[in-house]
Design an enzyme around this catalytic site. Structure first.
Site, PDB file in Angstrom:
ATOM      1  N   HIS A   1       0.834  -1.204   0.000  1.00 15.96           N
ATOM      2  CA  HIS A   1       0.000   0.000   0.000  1.00 15.96           C
ATOM      3  C   HIS A   1       0.869   1.254   0.000  1.00 15.96           C
ATOM      4  O   HIS A   1       2.004   1.235   0.471  1.00 15.96           O
ATOM      5  CB  HIS A   1      -0.853   0.086   1.282  1.00 15.96           C
TER       6      HIS A   1
ATOM      7  N   GLU B   1      -0.628   0.022   7.127  1.00 19.32           N
ATOM      8  CA  GLU B   1      -1.755  -0.855   7.488  1.00 19.32           C
ATOM      9  C   GLU B   1      -1.568  -1.365   8.910  1.00 19.32           C
ATOM     10  O   GLU B   1      -0.498  -1.823   9.288  1.00 19.32           O
ATOM     11  CB  GLU B   1      -1.804  -2.039   6.519  1.00 19.32           C
TER      12      GLU B   1
ATOM     13  N   HIS C   1       3.381  -7.573   1.625  1.00 18.91           N
ATOM     14  CA  HIS C   1       2.822  -8.504   2.595  1.00 18.91           C
ATOM     15  C   HIS C   1       1.673  -9.333   2.042  1.00 18.91           C
ATOM     16  O   HIS C   1       1.125  -9.050   0.976  1.00 18.91           O
ATOM     17  CB  HIS C   1       2.383  -7.763   3.866  1.00 18.91           C
TER      18      HIS C   1
ATOM     19  N   HIS D   1     -12.119  13.787  28.657  1.00 14.53           N
ATOM     20  CA  HIS D   1     -10.739  14.054  28.264  1.00 14.53           C
ATOM     21  C   HIS D   1     -10.703  14.495  26.813  1.00 14.53           C
ATOM     22  O   HIS D   1     -11.720  14.483  26.125  1.00 14.53           O
ATOM     23  CB  HIS D   1      -9.879  12.786  28.438  1.00 14.53           C
TER      24      HIS D   1
ATOM     25  N   HIS E   1      -7.611  14.579  23.264  1.00 15.03           N
ATOM     26  CA  HIS E   1      -6.294  14.134  22.792  1.00 15.03           C
ATOM     27  C   HIS E   1      -5.606  15.299  22.102  1.00 15.03           C
ATOM     28  O   HIS E   1      -6.095  15.790  21.088  1.00 15.03           O
ATOM     29  CB  HIS E   1      -6.442  12.946  21.844  1.00 15.03           C
TER      30      HIS E   1
ATOM     31  N   GLU F   1      -9.395  10.920  17.141  1.00 16.04           N
ATOM     32  CA  GLU F   1      -9.538   9.541  17.609  1.00 16.04           C
ATOM     33  C   GLU F   1     -10.501   8.804  16.678  1.00 16.04           C
ATOM     34  O   GLU F   1     -11.599   9.278  16.409  1.00 16.04           O
ATOM     35  CB  GLU F   1     -10.101   9.555  19.033  1.00 16.04           C
TER      36      GLU F   1
ATOM     37  N   HIS G   1     -14.505  14.634  25.030  1.00 18.44           N
ATOM     38  CA  HIS G   1     -15.484  13.525  25.000  1.00 18.44           C
ATOM     39  C   HIS G   1     -15.323  12.616  26.218  1.00 18.44           C
ATOM     40  O   HIS G   1     -14.335  12.696  26.951  1.00 18.44           O
ATOM     41  CB  HIS G   1     -15.330  12.702  23.724  1.00 18.44           C
TER      42      HIS G   1
ATOM     43  N   GLU H   1      -9.330   2.233  20.147  1.00 21.02           N
ATOM     44  CA  GLU H   1      -9.144   3.633  19.752  1.00 21.02           C
ATOM     45  C   GLU H   1      -7.859   3.718  18.934  1.00 21.02           C
ATOM     46  O   GLU H   1      -6.843   3.157  19.356  1.00 21.02           O
ATOM     47  CB  GLU H   1      -8.942   4.517  20.987  1.00 21.02           C
TER      48      GLU H   1
END
Ligand SMILES: *[C@@H]1O[C@H](CO)[C@@H](O)[C@H](O)[C@H]1NC(C)=O
Ligand SMILES: *[C@@H]1O[C@H](CO)[C@@H](O)[C@H](O)[C@H]1NC(C)=O
Ligand SMILES: *[C@@H]1O[C@H](CO)[C@@H](O)[C@H](O)[C@H]1NC(C)=O
Ligand SMILES: *[C@@H]1O[C@H](CO)[C@@H](O)[C@H](O)[C@H]1NC(C)=O
Ligand SMILES: *[C@@H]1O[C@H](CO)[C@@H](O)[C@H](O)[C@H]1NC(C)=O
Ligand SMILES: *[C@@H]1O[C@H](CO)[C@@H](O)[C@H](O)[C@H]1NC(C)=O
Ligand SMILES: CC(=O)N[C@H]1CO[C@H](CO)[C@@H](O)[C@@H]1O
Length: 406
Positions: free
Chosen positions: A120, A124, A163, A297, A299, A304, A343, A358
């Site tokens: 790719h 991945e 792969h 909290h 990020h 996310e 969130h 997550e």
């Protein structure tokens, strides 16, 4: 024959047995009617089963505000592509326009089936949730790895790594994620047979040092997933590595579940700190007990992306500028909480754990806890800002709780 809404609801409840239903207190089940009288019945067409699963779409949460786009997608809404050896269904940026960082897929392989050799333009990330698979990969130094993955094991192939994946148990399934929400666009995946059939035969003959007629049987179009039998070859000598630890693979057994201060469940972080190759996808695998709460909290470093494995829950995403929207989740749902949005995630079942994954397009998982922030800011400043008693502020926990017991 006349049906009351209530009898329709009980019919629907019976027919979606197995799928957990969300009842909000102070709110009518399956209808946009609050106990305070706001709202009213739906007289036009509606999908009652979806309504029952998504009370927050019906307006059950009075703290929601503003126009917030859809941030959720169920794999059940995706088109499934079938092959002799299995299937795949994807969630890409056109399904959730806000999900620009990461795209996801569920993929199923029967015993011996192969996700054909490919590479790719993006990285991945994979997580086995059923069965057992074999992954085989080659890097730019000619280093090769063959590894066997069980439930809970993770792989990461950097952009460009060659792969293939084979199913080893009778039925095998895993979550795939890519560090580009537009993953399915033309030119992100390169299949080996596709390349061979689009190269002049005499060039192939010269390149491989064989008779050009050898390649007349190469399939076109490429099969994507094909059936087969479990590998017995040991020609690369890599079989000795079958049970070892390769750098592309993170074995679940290599990390313990981290007990969290708030009780309420367990959590495991897999990012470049314990899985060095995974520089563009950082992950957390979370198990939240009944009624538990993943504390408020955000990020600081990334959006996310979520995949719900099992259970039922809800989350409110706070997007700033007085806008917020609550979403209801069940197994097979994906979602995105945009970069830096506030969130929480709540387990809305009294009996079942809520488990989810997550992912962040980042080299590590980072979060800032609302409680910890308030507890580590001069208490009178916090009390004056929120107009709450100082005594409430001074007893806030200074340590992140992460998961809070219900
Ligand atoms: C290549 O294979 C074909 C078919 O088997 C055969 O007719 C031909 O003679 C071979 N060519 C060479 C150069 O060996
Ligand atoms: C794959 O499936 C086809 C069609 O059912 C069958 O003819 C073939 O033998 C199978 N191949 C393998 C390797 O199982
Ligand atoms: C595979 O080959 C290697 C090297 O020839 C050998 O050491 C190893 O035992 C073989 N493994 C199996 C499973 O046959
Ligand atoms: C793989 O790594 C884990 C954690 O470092 C270790 O416990 C385990 O023994 C290793 N397995 C093999 C086969 O080397
Ligand atoms: C729920 O999670 C707890 C750990 O937080 C675990 O001990 C328990 O076995 C889980 N229950 C189920 C049904 O998986
Ligand atoms: C979800 O959890 C329940 C038990 O709490 C279990 O029976 C079921 O098999 C789980 N489903 C999945 C997809 O893990
Ligand atoms: C919002 C919501 O559904 N909360 C639920 C959390 O789980 C407990 C136990 O099932 C329910 O009582 C709450 O209503």
């Amino acid at each position: 024959m006349k049906f009351s809404k209530l009898s329709l609801v009980s019919l629907a409840v019976a027919s979606v047995s197995g799928k957990a239903l969300n009842k909000r207190s102070g709110f009518s089940q399956g209808e946009p009617i609050a106990d305070n009288g706001n709202g009213g019945p739906i007289l036009g067409g509606t999908n009652l089963q979806l309504d029952l699963q998504n009370p927050d779409n019906l307006g059950a949460e009075s703290t929601d505000a503003g126009t917030v786009p859809n941030l959720k997608w169920s794999f059940s809404q995706s088109k499934t592509r079938l092959f002799p050896g299995g299937w795949i269904r994807e969630q890409v940026v056109t399904d959730i326009p806000a999900s620009t960082d990461i795209a996801g897929a569920q993929q199923h392989l029967k015993k011996g089936a192969l996700r054909e050799l490919h590479w790719h333009r993006v990285a991945e990330w994979g997580y086995v949730y059923a069965g057992e698979v074999l992954v085989s990969a080659v890097d730019e130094n000619g280093d090769y790895q063959v590894d066997r993955l069980q439930v809970g094991d993770i792989w990461y192939f950097p952009k460009g790594s060659a792969h293939t994946i084979q199913g080893l148990a009778d039925e095998n399934e895993y979550l795939l994620a890519f560090d580009d929400g537009n993953f399915d666009a033309i030119g992100t995946t390169f299949m080996v047979d596709d390349w061979i059939t689009h190269t002049p035969a005499e060039v192939l003959a010269k390149n491989f040092g064989v008779n050009a007629s050898v390649f007349t049987t190469v399939p076109a179009p490429d099969p994507y997933i094909l059936n087969g039998t479990v590998t017995t070859a040991n020609d690369t000598g890599a079989a000795s590595g079958l049970f070892g630890n390769s750098s592309y693979v993170f074995h679940d057994s290599a990390a313990a579940n981290v007990p969290v201060p708030g009780g309420g469940g367990t959590l495991k972080i897999i990012d470049s700190r314990n899985f060095p190759i995974a520089t563009t996808i950082a992950a957390t695998v979370v198990n939240l007990e009944p009624n538990g709460l993943r504390e408020l909290h955000w990020h600081p470093n990334a959006a996310e992306w979520l995949y719900f494995i099992n259970g039922t829950g809800r989350a409110t995403v706070f997007l700033g500028s007085a806008t917020a929207r609550t979403f209801d989740f069940t197994s097979g749902d994906t979602a995105v909480f945009p970069d830096n949005t506030g969130h929480y995630i709540e387990n809305t079942s009294a009996t079942q754990n809520l488990t989810w994954i997550e992912l962040y397009k980042a080299d590590r998982v980072e979060d800032i806890s609302l409680t910890q922030w308030l507890a580590l800011t001069p208490s009178d400043i916090v009390a004056n800002t929120l107009k709450i008693p100082l005594s409430v502020v001074t007893q806030l926990k200074k340590q992140k709780q992460v998961l809070i017991k219900g």
